[in-house]
Design a protein around this motif. Sequence first.
Motif, PDB file in Angstrom:
ATOM      1  N   CYS A   1      43.608  70.672  20.190  1.00  0.00           N
ATOM      2  CA  CYS A   1      44.528  71.546  19.470  1.00  0.00           C
ATOM      3  C   CYS A   1      44.685  71.284  18.203  1.00  0.00           C
ATOM      4  O   CYS A   1      44.400  69.807  17.751  1.00  0.00           O
ATOM      5  N   TRP A   2      45.508  72.046  17.362  1.00  0.00           N
ATOM      6  CA  TRP A   2      45.669  71.777  15.557  1.00  0.00           C
ATOM      7  C   TRP A   2      47.260  71.703  15.905  1.00  0.00           C
ATOM      8  O   TRP A   2      47.658  72.665  16.605  1.00  0.00           O
TER       9      TRP A   2
ATOM     10  N   VAL B   1      42.252  82.944  15.376  1.00  0.00           N
ATOM     11  CA  VAL B   1      42.133  81.454  14.909  1.00  0.00           C
ATOM     12  C   VAL B   1      42.608  80.407  16.005  1.00  0.00           C
ATOM     13  O   VAL B   1      43.818  80.858  16.580  1.00  0.00           O
ATOM     14  N   GLY B   2      41.958  79.574  16.417  1.00  0.00           N
ATOM     15  CA  GLY B   2      42.139  78.963  17.641  1.00  0.00           C
ATOM     16  C   GLY B   2      41.358  77.626  17.703  1.00  0.00           C
ATOM     17  O   GLY B   2      40.255  77.389  17.028  1.00  0.00           O
ATOM     18  N   GLY B   3      41.418  76.398  18.634  1.00  0.00           N
ATOM     19  CA  GLY B   3      40.680  75.544  18.792  1.00  0.00           C
ATOM     20  C   GLY B   3      39.600  75.969  19.793  1.00  0.00           C
ATOM     21  O   GLY B   3      39.326  77.172  20.027  1.00  0.00           O
TER      22      GLY B   3
ATOM     23  N   LEU C   1      38.420  75.969  15.425  1.00  0.00           N
ATOM     24  CA  LEU C   1      38.622  74.641  15.087  1.00  0.00           C
ATOM     25  C   LEU C   1      38.304  73.646  15.985  1.00  0.00           C
ATOM     26  O   LEU C   1      38.684  73.860  17.241  1.00  0.00           O
ATOM     27  N   PHE C   2      37.197  72.736  15.607  1.00  0.00           N
ATOM     28  CA  PHE C   2      36.689  71.955  16.718  1.00  0.00           C
ATOM     29  C   PHE C   2      36.892  70.305  15.967  1.00  0.00           C
ATOM     30  O   PHE C   2      36.560  70.110  14.938  1.00  0.00           O
ATOM     31  N   GLY C   3      37.116  69.375  17.159  1.00  0.00           N
ATOM     32  CA  GLY C   3      37.400  68.061  16.795  1.00  0.00           C
ATOM     33  C   GLY C   3      36.426  67.391  17.807  1.00  0.00           C
ATOM     34  O   GLY C   3      35.409  66.865  17.563  1.00  0.00           O
ATOM     35  N   SER C   4      37.054  67.043  19.060  1.00  0.00           N
ATOM     36  CA  SER C   4      36.400  66.107  19.865  1.00  0.00           C
ATOM     37  C   SER C   4      35.430  66.734  20.711  1.00  0.00           C
ATOM     38  O   SER C   4      34.953  66.128  21.671  1.00  0.00           O
TER      39      SER C   4
ATOM     40  N   TYR D   1      47.268  64.864  19.603  1.00  0.00           N
ATOM     41  CA  TYR D   1      45.973  65.505  18.748  1.00  0.00           C
ATOM     42  C   TYR D   1      45.075  64.414  18.182  1.00  0.00           C
ATOM     43  O   TYR D   1      45.244  63.384  18.029  1.00  0.00           O
ATOM     44  N   SER D   2      43.718  64.953  18.351  1.00  0.00           N
ATOM     45  CA  SER D   2      42.780  63.835  18.031  1.00  0.00           C
ATOM     46  C   SER D   2      42.468  63.684  16.515  1.00  0.00           C
ATOM     47  O   SER D   2      43.004  64.501  15.740  1.00  0.00           O
ATOM     48  N   PRO D   3      41.841  62.479  16.079  1.00  0.00           N
ATOM     49  CA  PRO D   3      41.932  62.320  14.622  1.00  0.00           C
ATOM     50  C   PRO D   3      40.947  63.369  13.952  1.00  0.00           C
ATOM     51  O   PRO D   3      41.277  63.803  12.707  1.00  0.00           O
ATOM     52  N   GLU D   4      40.125  63.804  14.751  1.00  0.00           N
ATOM     53  CA  GLU D   4      39.096  64.931  14.383  1.00  0.00           C
ATOM     54  C   GLU D   4      39.814  66.240  14.013  1.00  0.00           C
ATOM     55  O   GLU D   4      39.711  66.999  13.038  1.00  0.00           O
ATOM     56  N   MET D   5      40.784  66.592  15.016  1.00  0.00           N
ATOM     57  CA  MET D   5      41.568  67.898  14.613  1.00  0.00           C
ATOM     58  C   MET D   5      42.661  67.548  13.549  1.00  0.00           C
ATOM     59  O   MET D   5      42.626  68.594  12.672  1.00  0.00           O
ATOM     60  N   LEU D   6      43.147  66.352  13.185  1.00  0.00           N
ATOM     61  CA  LEU D   6      44.122  66.091  12.384  1.00  0.00           C
ATOM     62  C   LEU D   6      43.540  66.081  10.738  1.00  0.00           C
ATOM     63  O   LEU D   6      43.986  66.248   9.781  1.00  0.00           O
TER      64      LEU D   6
END
Length: 359
Positions: free
Chosen positions: A204-205, A270-272, A290-293, A329-334
């Motif tokens: 999530c963001w 808009v979303g993860g 929005l992609f992170g982990s 929250y993951s560092p990637e999303m942050l």
Amino acid sequence: MRSLRRPSGKTSVSSSRPNRLLAVRLSSLGDLVHTIPVVPALRSAFPDAQLDWLVDWRWSPLMKLVRGIDKVITLRPSVFGYLQCMREVRRARYSCAIDFQGIYRSAVLAWISGAERRMGRDRNSARERGAAKFYTDRVAPVGQHVAEMSMSLALRAGARRPAEMQFPIDVPAQEIRQLREKLRGQGAESYIVVSPGGGWKSKCWPAERFGALCAEIWQRHGVRSVINLAPGEAQLGEAVVAHSLPAKPIVFCPALPELVALLSRALVVVGGDTGPLHLAAALGTRVVALFGSTNASRNGPLPRGVVIQNSSSLPPNYQRGDYVRGRSYSPEMLSITVDQVLAAVEQELSRTSLAPLRE
């Protein structure tokens, strides 16, 4: 000896029973969406076959909107629910069952169906390795995206390889009419949807950034935002609203049919890496993902969508264990900024007419 046959007469799945196919994918929303393309692929190869889908009861309203499925069989989480489901699949006498999930629960249900051919992932690729022992055909899936991997199972059953992934989801007309009246009553002729929730917080963001995005879109374009929430996410919605001034987002907690209507009529979503985002993309709505982990190459929106994923030395890898169901929250999303997302949303808005809610 009867067999499953394509219209050309080319044999694929041998069986002594009439052409009756069972697809098993119980959950979750995003994974179900990425499995839907197997339906037109199987239907193209076997237009006269009975094609049923076994799914967790929470997601059955979505699968009932998919053209090409003859019957949706629901599984409820109780002893009676399991017994009822097992009786129903056993009574249907399927010739082929395809387990697209690869866990013990889905594999056992495919096995209990009594189908002569039971297809699923091999031991090395099944989510729960022991599930493979319940299949007669163990398939090493091919492809980079999870949808391609699921398609490889359908192809093993004789499906026709599609030129592109298709998502034949019908949007309920009654839900569209009701949605139109509800949003017009709140002054939202055109809108974007933000979907801040998710099963893993690490995907999530932050809520305050979604709020800031809503504020910028309102101030720059006069477009309202609708906050899509799942049950139990009321506090999350309040946090988005609190950071969205002077915009006044509309908070929605829709049932699945209403969610389909809401997403299908949005200008942008808009979303993860979550179910509503993937459902919106499947419906043909413009999305900013929005992609992170998680790896967008493996789990990104289909058939298309704008992906924001800040570069790193190595992309997330499922086999390596990077898909951590984190509670923070993951560092990637942050690392994803409001300015990044705003630029992507504005780019997508520029490709729309910003017209009032479409009929």
